[in-house]
Design a protein around this motif. Sequence first.
Motif, PDB file in Angstrom:
ATOM      1  N   VAL A 136     -11.839 -24.690 -53.061  1.00 46.98           N
ATOM      2  CA  VAL A 136     -12.365 -25.924 -52.471  1.00 46.98           C
ATOM      3  C   VAL A 136     -11.797 -26.110 -51.067  1.00 46.98           C
ATOM      4  O   VAL A 136     -12.526 -26.442 -50.125  1.00 46.98           O
ATOM      5  N   LEU A 137     -10.507 -25.870 -50.906  1.00 51.07           N
ATOM      6  CA  LEU A 137      -9.882 -25.974 -49.587  1.00 51.07           C
ATOM      7  C   LEU A 137     -10.513 -24.960 -48.621  1.00 51.07           C
ATOM      8  O   LEU A 137     -10.857 -25.303 -47.486  1.00 51.07           O
ATOM      9  N   TYR A 138     -10.684 -23.744 -49.083  1.00 51.75           N
ATOM     10  CA  TYR A 138     -11.305 -22.696 -48.268  1.00 51.75           C
ATOM     11  C   TYR A 138     -12.720 -23.092 -47.848  1.00 51.75           C
ATOM     12  O   TYR A 138     -13.095 -22.970 -46.682  1.00 51.75           O
ATOM     13  N   VAL A 139     -13.515 -23.557 -48.808  1.00 50.99           N
ATOM     14  CA  VAL A 139     -14.897 -23.946 -48.510  1.00 50.99           C
ATOM     15  C   VAL A 139     -14.920 -25.069 -47.478  1.00 50.99           C
ATOM     16  O   VAL A 139     -15.735 -25.052 -46.547  1.00 50.99           O
ATOM     17  N   PRO A 143     -19.066 -19.071 -48.217  1.00 51.17           N
ATOM     18  CA  PRO A 143     -18.518 -20.024 -49.189  1.00 51.17           C
ATOM     19  C   PRO A 143     -19.474 -20.326 -50.334  1.00 51.17           C
ATOM     20  O   PRO A 143     -19.046 -20.525 -51.466  1.00 51.17           O
ATOM     21  N   ILE A 144     -20.766 -20.334 -50.046  1.00 56.63           N
ATOM     22  CA  ILE A 144     -21.745 -20.564 -51.118  1.00 56.63           C
ATOM     23  C   ILE A 144     -21.661 -19.443 -52.142  1.00 56.63           C
ATOM     24  O   ILE A 144     -21.662 -19.686 -53.353  1.00 56.63           O
ATOM     25  N   LEU A 145     -21.559 -18.218 -51.674  1.00 53.60           N
ATOM     26  CA  LEU A 145     -21.408 -17.084 -52.590  1.00 53.60           C
ATOM     27  C   LEU A 145     -20.101 -17.177 -53.378  1.00 53.60           C
ATOM     28  O   LEU A 145     -20.062 -16.874 -54.576  1.00 53.60           O
ATOM     29  N   ALA A 146     -19.037 -17.597 -52.711  1.00 48.91           N
ATOM     30  CA  ALA A 146     -17.746 -17.729 -53.387  1.00 48.91           C
ATOM     31  C   ALA A 146     -17.808 -18.802 -54.471  1.00 48.91           C
ATOM     32  O   ALA A 146     -17.311 -18.601 -55.584  1.00 48.91           O
ATOM     33  N   VAL A 147     -18.425 -19.923 -54.169  1.00 50.23           N
ATOM     34  CA  VAL A 147     -18.558 -20.999 -55.160  1.00 50.23           C
ATOM     35  C   VAL A 147     -19.382 -20.516 -56.339  1.00 50.23           C
ATOM     36  O   VAL A 147     -19.037 -20.760 -57.498  1.00 50.23           O
TER      37      VAL A 147
END
Length: 147
Positions: A16-19, A48-52
């Motif tokens: 969440v912090l990274y995004v 970030p969308i891919l990471a989430v």
Amino acid sequence: MSGAKVGAVVMAALLVLYVALVGWRAVQFVLTGEPIAVAMGVALMVLPILAVWAIWREFSFGIRSQRLVERLESEGALDLGIPVRASGRPERGAADAAFPEFRAAVESEPDSWRAWLRLGLAYDAAGDRRRARRAVRRAIELERARD
């Protein structure tokens, strides 16, 4: 809460912090109006969308597989009959020797989520994580299709 769950929550918080940080930087790039910066901003929005998505998929897998394991345990069918060491880890040689039994159960009942889950647990006990996850995913699919 178990150590694995704490680790998963910490990783989710870091994500969440990274995004948030990368998302803010992406917006700044896009707002410059420079073509290269806009392209970088868009790329930074996609990552970030891919990471989430990947984290959500893992959390979902963990929750669903845990539910199936708990259900199997409540039915008294969780014990694989594989001896464990003092550390609680399965004896790998015994897991390898017991493996054909679990594969035969899946072959005789290919639509049984219980058989697939037990196969996945046997793969895990034998140290084959990739096949374990695949078998557990199949168990989840079969169980969901029944409901």
